[in-house]
Structures are given as C-alpha cells and as structure tokens.
Design an enzyme around this catalytic site. Sequence first.
Site, PDB file in Angstrom:
ATOM      1  N   THR A 201     -50.999 -34.782 108.979  1.00  0.00           N
ATOM      2  CA  THR A 201     -49.683 -34.988 108.439  1.00  0.00           C
ATOM      3  C   THR A 201     -49.347 -34.657 107.021  1.00  0.00           C
ATOM      4  O   THR A 201     -50.018 -35.070 106.100  1.00  0.00           O
ATOM      5  CB  THR A 201     -49.279 -36.463 108.593  1.00  0.00           C
ATOM      6  OG1 THR A 201     -49.407 -36.785 109.928  1.00  0.00           O
ATOM      7  CG2 THR A 201     -47.893 -36.696 108.112  1.00  0.00           C
ATOM      8  N   GLU A 291     -57.247 -29.014 101.381  1.00  0.00           N
ATOM      9  CA  GLU A 291     -58.628 -29.491 101.484  1.00  0.00           C
ATOM     10  C   GLU A 291     -59.626 -28.455 100.989  1.00  0.00           C
ATOM     11  O   GLU A 291     -59.672 -27.334 101.501  1.00  0.00           O
ATOM     12  CB  GLU A 291     -58.955 -29.878 102.920  1.00  0.00           C
ATOM     13  CG  GLU A 291     -58.343 -31.203 103.273  1.00  0.00           C
ATOM     14  CD  GLU A 291     -58.469 -31.525 104.741  1.00  0.00           C
ATOM     15  OE1 GLU A 291     -58.237 -32.686 105.089  1.00  0.00           O
ATOM     16  OE2 GLU A 291     -58.778 -30.617 105.518  1.00  0.00           O
TER      17      GLU A 291
END
Lengths: 419, 419
Positions: A201, A291
């Site tokens: 999300t 990430e």
Amino acid sequence: MSSSVSPLAPKNVPDMPVIAGIRLATAEAGIRYKNRTDVLLAVMDKGTAVAGVFTKSKCPSAPVEWCRAKLKGGGSSKKGLARALVVNSGNANAFTGKTGRASTALTAKIAAKAVGCSEGEIFLASTGVIGEPLDATKFDGVLGRLAEAAEPGDYLTAAKAIMTTDTFPKVATATVKLGKARVTINGMAKGAGMIAPDMATMLSFIFTDAPIAPAALQALLKAGVEDTFNAVTIDGDTSTSDTLLAFATGAAAEHGAPKISRASDPRLKAFVKAFNQVLANLSEQVARDGEGARKLVEITVEGAKTKASARKIAMSIANSPLVKTAIAGEDANWGRVVMAVGKAGEPADRDKLSISFNGIRVARSGARDPDYDEAQVSEAMKAPEIAIKVSLGLGKGRDRVLTCDLTKEYVAINGDYRS
Amino acid sequence: MSSSVSPLAPKNVPDMPVIAGIRLATAEAGIRYKNRTDVLLAVMDKGTAVAGVFTKSKCPSAPVEWCRAKLKGGGSSKKGLARALVVNSGNANAFTGKTGRASTALTAKIAAKAVGCSEGEIFLASTGVIGEPLDATKFDGVLGRLAEAAEPGDYLTAAKAIMTTDTFPKVATATVKLGKARVTINGMAKGAGMIAPDMATMLSFIFTDAPIAPAALQALLKAGVEDTFNAVTIDGDTSTSDTLLAFATGAAAEHGAPKISRASDPRLKAFVKAFNQVLANLSEQVARDGEGARKLVEITVEGAKTKASARKIAMSIANSPLVKTAIAGEDANWGRVVMAVGKAGEPADRDKLSISFNGIRVARSGARDPDYDEAQVSEAMKAPEIAIKVSLGLGKGRDRVLTCDLTKEYVAINGDYRS
C-alpha cells in the site's frame, strides 16, 4: 522494517501548519507492531467535503471497497461528506473475505460513535500484512479516547503512525490564495516499496481549509494524480490498498475564501497549482523511499506520438529490472533503455532514438553517440539522482515518471520470510 | 559470465543424433570472448525449408531485420529456402544503425561465398553486447574454413558456441514417425537471463529432416511457440534480438516420409507433438538457466474467463518482483499472488480465488485457507521446483507459464559495470 533512513530522504521536513476544521490523534493499538503508534484518527468539522482515488486492482482491500461505497453515497453516508478518517498500519485488511467486510463495518461503527456522526461519514484505510483478519475490536475504546484527545495538529506525528516499511515520514504543505483569503493544503503519505514484506500500500491524505464542494474536489484529485502518484513506480506491482483521500473543511470561507463548486472555476488556478505541488512532493517522497533505493530516477520521454505513448514508454523503462539494476550498478546502460523502449509496444523508430543520462547524450540516431566520453558518464552515474531522457523524434508527446533503482537490498527486504 | 552451472540444469544431456542434410561447425573468431568458440555455421542441403519467429520489440537488431526480410523473399532470397545459418555470440549487432545493416550484409556475403549460394539463403543471428558495432570482417576466412570443416553434427558443441551468460548448453531431440519413415527433430537454444550484463537475447534453432514446405513449417512454428517460448519469462524484459528459426531439410523423403505442404495435414499429428515437445524442452531449459535462478516456477491459472485472460494473469504473477523475491525467500506469500492477480486488469473475483503452492492450498474463497499448515508449506517451499496454482472460479480459461525466482544474484549479475 528497515532501521536506516533512505539516503534519498529530503534533507528538510517542513513545519506543518494547523488546518482549521481538522483535528488529529494517534495511538498504539497493538495491531501488529510493538512500541509504536499504529492508529491515526482525523476528525473533521461538519460539512467537510471528501474525494478519493483508489487502486485499480481487481482484488481491492475491504477498506478500499468501504471508501468507494461511501463516496458514492452508499449506506448511511452523506454523499461527499466526511467526519472522520481512521487509518491503521500493521494489517491491510486485504484478501480477508467476509471477515474483512465485517471488520470495516465494525471499525466504522466504533468511529462513528466516538466522533458522533453516521457510519457513512467515516473513511477507512489500512496498510500492512495481507490475508490476516483484522481484529477491529482493538479499536474499541481506542477511538473514543482519540476523538477526545484529537487536536489541530501534529501532522508529522500522524504521518509516523501510518508508516510500514517507510524509512521516513512523508509530509508536505502549501499555502496559497483563494480569492483574497489564504488557504492551506497539508498532505501526508506512506509508501514505500509499493509493497514490503507483506506490507502493502501507498496511502496518502490531503487536508485543506478551502471551501471546495465534493464534486469539484473529486475532479481536482483525479486530474492531480495523473502526473504525480500515477507517474511513480517502484517495482510495477500494484497494491490492493492504494488510497488517496482529500478532505476540504471549508473553514477558510469564514475569512473570505469563495465557495468553489466547479473544478474549472478560474479563481481556483493558484490553488490547483499548489494542490498538485503537494501531490507531486509526496509522490516524489514515495519514490525516494522505495525499498532498498539508492538512486532517485527521473525518466523523461519526449518526441513520442502522444503523451499517453510517452507515458507507456517511460513506464516500460521505469519498470525494467534490467534498467533498474544497471542504475544500481551506476552503469549508463543505454542498450537496456533501447530494449525497454522496444518492448513497450508503442511507436518508436530505432534509428531516430537519442538517449541521455544526466544531460550527457550517449546515443543518437539509433547508435552510440560517437562523441560521448565513457569516463564522464561513469562519473555522472555516481550521483544520487539520475535523469534519463529519451527522445523518440516522432512527435510532440512528452511525459515524465519517477522511479528508483533495483538493489540487492530490495531482494533482501522482500525475500525474507513473513514470520 | 557465471562460472557455476545453474542448480536447475537438467541432470542428463541427450545424445543428439545426426540429421541428414545439416552440417555444423564452430570456431573462435574473437568477436568478444577469448578462448572459447563464438561462431556457429550450419550448412543445409539445397531445398531446405526455413521458418522463423522473432522478438516483438519495436527496436529489433539488424540480424532480426535481415531474417525477416529474407523470409519474406526480399533481395536475392529464394522465399522460404535456406542454405546456411551463421550465429555469433559476444555482439548482438543491435542498435548499431547503418553500420549494423552493413555488417549483416557483409556477413551474408562472406557466408554465401563460403557455402556457394545466394545471400538471400543465409540466415543470421547475433547475441551479446548491444550498441557496439560488429566487425563482420572477422568472419572473412573463418566462414570459408567452417564451410569446409562442417560435419553432420555435434549439436552440443554448436550449442556451446552460441552461449553468452548461459551456465549450460541447451539441446533437445525427438524422433517420431512421419508416414512410415522415422524423422528427427533436433533443437538448441541459448537464454539465459533474457538479458545479461549487456548480453541480450534468446536464440533457438530447430533442425529436422522431415519434408515440410516453408509455409507449413512457419505455421507449425508460430503455433508451437505460443505455449512454449512465449510462455516463459525471466524478468519481463524483451530482447531486441529474440530469434527462433526452424530448418527442414526434407532428407527423410528419401526413405519414404511424405512431403507435407499444409500444417493441418493429419499425417503430421505425431510430428507436431514431438516438435512442440522439443520447443517446450528448450524453453524450459531457458527458464532453468534464468540469471541467478535458484527455483523453477510453474504458474498455472485456471477458471479464468478465457485462455488469453489466464495467460495475462499468469504473466502478471510471473513478472511480479514481489512474487519472485518471495519465492527466492521460500515464502508461500499468497498475498502477493493476489496482488499480482489484481493488477493484471483481467476479470477476477477476489472472493472466489483459491491459491496453492506445490499442491498445498493456502487460500480459498478470498481468504486464508483455515486448514493450511504453515510448517508444511514452508517445507514444500524449499523444493527447487515450485508450482503455483491459482483458481479464479469464473470460467474454463486455463494457462501455464514458466519463470524463475528473483535473487540477489540476478541483481549482482545485472548491476555490474559493462566494462
């Protein structure tokens, strides 16, 4: 969760002003995390307009379904009006079947009681593990206390409560004139790797005191995401829970801001610009917190047949694992950019292509630029921000997307066991 | 290039029979590599039929353009007939502009002279670095010697000459009856990481002594790739040079094989099956040699509206970095599978979804399967071959694709500097 902050994090965090009509509070509900806040309650004054855009996933989360229904005026909702937003981190309440729907209903019921409104005026967002039932009874009591404690707020603290694998909280603000009054736009977002070890999300929430009617706010939001949140990709994977909600309290009407009912209202011009800047700022922060990201990558495609064609090609480049790993390796590997242009399926003429990295042209007219200096390019590729520009030479279509590099850390973060 | 063989490499390499009408030879031309073969010449008897399928890239390599033109009967070619195939590794001759076209023309000229045929009967494939001019003068002399040395074949040696980052040579063979005669189908392929440190391309070549006319061979090949090579993905990136060529010498007609002019000829039934098995075998080997691969992953989607819809969903799962990293981490992360189903954009009903890993159902009816045992699944995920099955419950559409996991080694291999 990563313990170190992304090297691409903004150097400065803005002071976030108060917005009349919005009160915030956070708590530790123990959804999944220990010793950190994981619930945010935002309470809005009566008459606050709401708008939303959501994931295009065919398998959306229960809160996404809830918000969509309430925006349409389903159930007890007053169409386009909101009194509260409840966000939890740690559990996405996605792919949880009937239990998930029951959980959103119970959360809304508890929140409505706490705030004193109808359930239809409650908006929900959840982020975290997929497929685990969310125990909404944990909100019982918590939301009541939060409603009492809510204050015209600390947006940075709120942004921290909605983080999952984010390495820094994301906030942005702008102040702009609407008519003769000054209005404020505050926003917060969480990313970060699009999806982390089971944490799904992108969530973002925008708050303003501008008096903008629901339909106009919806139109602004829909237009605004196109070149901001929709132009950012981390790994091409789309969360089941992506949610962007905007709330307009209208409190600025008290000091003279005109009430706006149409997005095309010429008085809205400066506001729209500021609103889009807040969206752009937040979405860039999401890319900066991808990430394992070590490079922020801006891809510009120009000379395409159309803007849509340029977008598709830019996204093909931005989502190419081979382009992204090359950038991680600080390699100006234009051959892979050509590959990604070619696979996009959009009109392209190999022999008209030019490609540059951070302003240095490495390829032109379908072949290596004879003038380019490998040493100079190698040096340029060490920068934390890489701009790739592709000129197709076919038309006037132009677009720009943001992404980040693909590093071993991405694989490490996402290849860990869930437990 | 990787020094260690993929752990997923087939345990046994088949003995490759001779095919009448085909002679092979390899050499060290020093295109890029040292101390290894990098040129393959296959010489075919007169009358050999040829068919080909190529990359869908809009920026194809010069050899792909050459082969496409010759298949269409352009220039001095005898439509659908081939006398020689020249393959080099080390340089893809892709994105090389006019120089690239000149290079293919010169290579064909040298080969035609060596073999004694027209340039239009020469087929070319190149694999290796993109964007570097290919010096075709290196073939001068080499191809003449190869044409003299060519023998009815060592296919394994040939398969080694076309490798780039492949960790093992890929060959497959089948023998089958056509009419009352036995015919042979041999194939070779190179992968491997779809694209390696600048090494592009999947190449595959199929040889048979069956007497099949060019148009029929083309139809067979086109149909055959659909569920084999086109159902394999390593990283979703499409090479500029992907080439699959099939050659049918027709020599088996001498011992009674019927001449086939239509792909729909019922006498071809067993041949088609064997032909497709060779394609399937080779394409599976490509997946087994994906860059950095430690797991072979088979994704089956059933219950979709159509086969095309099932394919699109299976590819969305197979190309999802989050699914692939989860498998690398031996994590039966069905939440990410749901995510990938959702983002495919095809009809899917979250609440009807079931998902299994290696036969163990982990999700059903849109939620976690209450009966599943995490320890059992964790154990199953340690296997080198992972089968993910997704049941949509909507229709009868079914499809299957192969991929591999996404490991840190993939990032390391592709994140290295070119030089």
